[in-house]
Scaffold this active site. Structure first.
Site, mmCIF file in Angstrom:
data_model
loop_
_atom_site.group_PDB
_atom_site.id
_atom_site.type_symbol
_atom_site.label_atom_id
_atom_site.label_comp_id
_atom_site.label_asym_id
_atom_site.label_seq_id
_atom_site.Cartn_x
_atom_site.Cartn_y
_atom_site.Cartn_z
ATOM 1 N N ASP A 47 0.847 -1.196 0.000
ATOM 2 C CA ASP A 47 0.000 0.000 0.000
ATOM 3 C C ASP A 47 0.883 1.247 0.000
ATOM 4 O OD1 ASP A 47 0.812 -0.563 2.672
ATOM 5 O OD2 ASP A 47 -0.771 0.728 3.470
ATOM 6 N N GLU A 69 0.343 -1.232 5.725
ATOM 7 C CA GLU A 69 1.409 -0.668 6.562
ATOM 8 C C GLU A 69 1.170 0.807 6.827
ATOM 9 O OE1 GLU A 69 5.091 1.385 7.671
ATOM 10 O OE2 GLU A 69 3.875 1.742 5.898
HETATM 11 C C1 LIG Z 1 20.687 11.352 10.535
HETATM 12 C C2 LIG Z 1 19.940 11.517 9.292
HETATM 13 C C3 LIG Z 1 18.701 10.748 9.231
HETATM 14 C C4 LIG Z 1 18.182 10.680 7.863
HETATM 15 C C5 LIG Z 1 16.850 10.128 7.854
HETATM 16 C C6 LIG Z 1 16.380 9.738 6.531
HETATM 17 C C7 LIG Z 1 14.915 9.545 6.578
HETATM 18 C C8 LIG Z 1 14.473 8.348 5.909
HETATM 19 C C9 LIG Z 1 13.032 8.049 6.141
HETATM 20 C C10 LIG Z 1 12.820 6.908 7.081
HETATM 21 C C11 LIG Z 1 11.549 6.243 6.801
HETATM 22 C C12 LIG Z 1 11.433 4.986 7.590
HETATM 23 C C13 LIG Z 1 10.286 4.151 7.152
HETATM 24 C C14 LIG Z 1 8.981 4.725 7.597
HETATM 25 C C15 LIG Z 1 7.804 4.048 6.991
HETATM 26 C C16 LIG Z 1 6.561 4.814 7.354
HETATM 27 O O1 LIG Z 1 6.266 5.807 6.732
HETATM 28 N N1 LIG Z 1 5.829 4.357 8.353
HETATM 29 C C17 LIG Z 1 4.674 5.013 8.891
HETATM 30 C C18 LIG Z 1 3.895 4.004 9.691
HETATM 31 C C19 LIG Z 1 2.669 4.555 10.287
HETATM 32 C C20 LIG Z 1 1.510 4.561 9.576
HETATM 33 C C21 LIG Z 1 0.366 5.093 10.136
HETATM 34 C C22 LIG Z 1 0.388 5.623 11.390
HETATM 35 C C23 LIG Z 1 1.559 5.587 12.108
HETATM 36 C C24 LIG Z 1 2.697 5.051 11.560
HETATM 37 C C25 LIG Z 1 5.121 6.143 9.794
HETATM 38 O O2 LIG Z 1 6.113 6.017 10.518
HETATM 39 O O3 LIG Z 1 4.450 7.182 9.793
HETATM 40 ZN ZN LIG Z 2 6.762 2.271 3.886
HETATM 41 ZN ZN LIG Z 3 5.273 5.179 4.205
#
Ligand SMILES: CCCCCCCCCCCCCCCC(=O)N[C@@H](Cc1ccccc1)C(=O)O
Ligand SMILES: [Zn+2]
Ligand SMILES: [Zn+2]
Length: 510
Positions: free
Chosen positions: A133, A197
């Site tokens: 998704d 997700e």
């Molecule tokens: C030190 C430098 C750091 C650099 C950071 C780079 C950023 C990279 C992005 C990381 C993304 C990680 C994966 C996240 C996936 C995601 O979007 N998950 C969602 C899951 C979620 C969905 C609905 C409600 C709550 C939570 C989220 O965390 O919001």
């Molecule tokens: Zn994701």
């Molecule tokens: Zn996401």
């Protein structure tokens, strides 16, 4: 006499300064390069993709992007698209679906669980996770239509090209290529593809994890989406670094409600529900949660790559015992590094009012906190109450969970070493470092199955690309997509290593 005393003080101070500088320099230039246990890595077969394979891969991703598997909320998903996606992968990856080595099950109507049976049953299986998704996209703000899978200047554009259809297609495509080459794994592995997700994963990944737990499955390790190979995101770090998420921040979502007195706007109350709520959320934003740099695994990340910083930051990072305060202030300056060092406060929804001359009775706001590993939900709630200090603001917890356990990441850790070795060979020797994943992933449901969960997205991400994730003009370069497939292609083969390491000379990880 006084002059003698003065000279003695100056000499002592100078001596201390020399000692201090010597310690800094010794620590910097004899920085312990972390030893990586040398395993008997088999040379993985066929790293380079043929032109025809590259074409198949690109078409596979474009087709996946064109199916708008959007999750709007837990109860609003594009189920037609989710169903179509299931048929699509069956068509595009025929060997995966017909192989006698592989079993396939569907959970919650649209999530997929594959088990690839290995030949050696003494090896504990591992798992690869991805999700099908995507978050919604507003086409009018994009340069190209977000669900058209358009190719431009060497990039494939569309919602899901970074999060997370690239990984999903990458995993299946790597397995499809391996099966075509007659590959048979030694170590069994699972592939879990969740369908919700982006809206908590309750019907997909959570159910799959519960079922595997009922079946008494234990996993050697699990790799899910997560942190990328960062390039130019941390100032002063002069090469790409692969960040492996060894833990994940906790989360707390609060709804703030103020019930005031409604009425005619010509004689408004002295304090309205909107005014009271605005002051409360403003206090939360103006008073960030405490800086926790050094109290969680984020410190290890900087120490791991200390020698990769430009002078004099290399000295600073190798000597956090002396400079952690300065570094923490420096990291607080940008939103991505700030997220590493504290619980973040995001004001995400604000609602009130229906008409310009009606004072509304109620105002509500939603605030999402991502909790630093050194804090808990309870501690954050206590701070929120103290910061708002207004009984008229009602707080209700919409959902919450504490930060996730820290996965093993030492030289004995099979999963971490397999991941690190694969990253090293696919990303031209890029160093890797353990880090805190600032977003949440489906992998949290698998905590009862393994202590070794790693969140890693095998893509190089530059600063200007950060906002494309969940944002506008999400894209992946064709080259990055090929590398991503090579990553899974090698990871699967490297995971066949047996449990017994062959110790010999330590090498340099960095
Ligand atoms: C030190 C430098 C750091 C650099 C950071 C780079 C950023 C990279 C992005 C990381 C993304 C990680 C994966 C996240 C996936 C995601 O979007 N998950 C969602 C899951 C979620 C969905 C609905 C409600 C709550 C939570 C989220 O965390 O919001
Ligand atoms: Zn994701
Ligand atoms: Zn996401």
């Amino acid at each position: 006499m006084a002059a003698l005393c003065g000279r003695a003080v100056v000499c002592s101070l100078a001596g201390l300064l020399v000692l201090f500088v010597s310690v800094l320099l010794i620590r910097t230039y004899t920085w312990p390069e972390r030893a990586v246990r040398q395993w008997h890595w088999k040379e993985p077969s066929g790293m380079e993709l043929m032109e025809e394979e590259k074409e198949q891969l690109i078409e596979a991703l474009k087709g996946a992007i064109r199916i708008p598997t959007v999750s709007f909320s837990e109860d609003k998903q594009n189920t037609t698209a989710l169903a179509e996606f299931g048929k699509y992968i069956e068509k595009v990856f025929p060997n995966v679906f017909s192989s006698k080595l592989i079993t396939h099950e569907v959970f919650g109507n649209y999530s997929h669980l594959f088990k690839v049976n290995g030949s050696d049953h003494t090896l504990q299986p591992y798992m690869l996770l991805a999700h099908l998704d995507v978050v919604p996209a507003t086409p009018e703000s994009w340069e190209v239509s977000p669900f058209s899978g358009v190719e431009q200047d060497g990039y494939i554009y569309g919602r899901g090209t970074l999060d997370d259809k690239s990984s999903l297609i990458g995993i299946l495509q790597a397995l499809e290529f391996l099966l075509k080459k007659g590959y048979k794994p030694c170590r069994s592995f699972y592939i879990g593809l969740g369908h919700d997700e982006e809206v908590f994963g309750h019907r997909g990944a959570k159910i799959m994890a519960e079922e595997l737990k009922n079946r008494k499955v234990k996993l050697a390790f699990l790799v899910d989406e997560g942190l990328p190979v960062i390039d130019g995101i941390i100032p002063g770090l002069n090469c790409p670094v692969a960040l492996i998420g060894i833990t994940e921040k906790g989360s707390l979502t609060l709804k703030l409600t103020v019930n005031g007195s409604p009425g005619h706007s010509s004689f408004p109350p002295l304090e309205s529900s909107i005014g009271i709520l605005s002051a409360a959320v403003s206090r939360l934003e103006q008073n960030p949660m405490p800086n926790k740099f050094g109290e969680g695994p984020e410190r290890a990340m900087f120490e791991h790559v200390a020698s990769k910083f430009v002078f004099p930051l290399n000295i600073v990072m190798a000597n956090l015992w002396a400079f952690s305060l300065v570094v923490s202030r420096f990291l607080a300056q940008s939103s991505s590094t700030n997220a590493m060092i504290r619980t973040t406060t995001a004001l995400t929804i604000f609602q009130s009012g229906i008409k310009s001359n009606v004072v509304p009775p109620t105002a509500t706001a939603t605030v999402n906190f991502r909790i630093h590993p050194a804090q808990t939900v309870k501690e954050v709630l206590d701070i929120v109450r103290k910061t708002i200090q207004d009984e008229r603001v009602e707080l209700s917890v919409m959902n919450s969970f504490d930060p996730l356990p820290v996965s093993s990441h030492d030289v004995e850790s099979v999963g971490y070493q397999i991941l690190q070795h694969t990253i090293h060979s696919v990303f031209s020797g890029a160093p890797s470092a353990p880090a805190v994943c600032i977003g949440n992933t489906d992998s949290r449901y698998f905590v009862p199955l393994t202590n070794n969960i790693y969140r890693f997205n095998p893509v190089i991400l530059k600063k200007e690309d950060l906002n494309r994730i969940h944002g506008l003009n999400e894209r992946i370069s064709k080259e990055a997509l090929e590398r991503l497939v090579q990553f899974y292609f090698q990871l699967i083969q490297n995971a066949d290593i047996d449990k017994i390491p062959i110790p010999h000379r330590a090498t340099h990880e960095l």
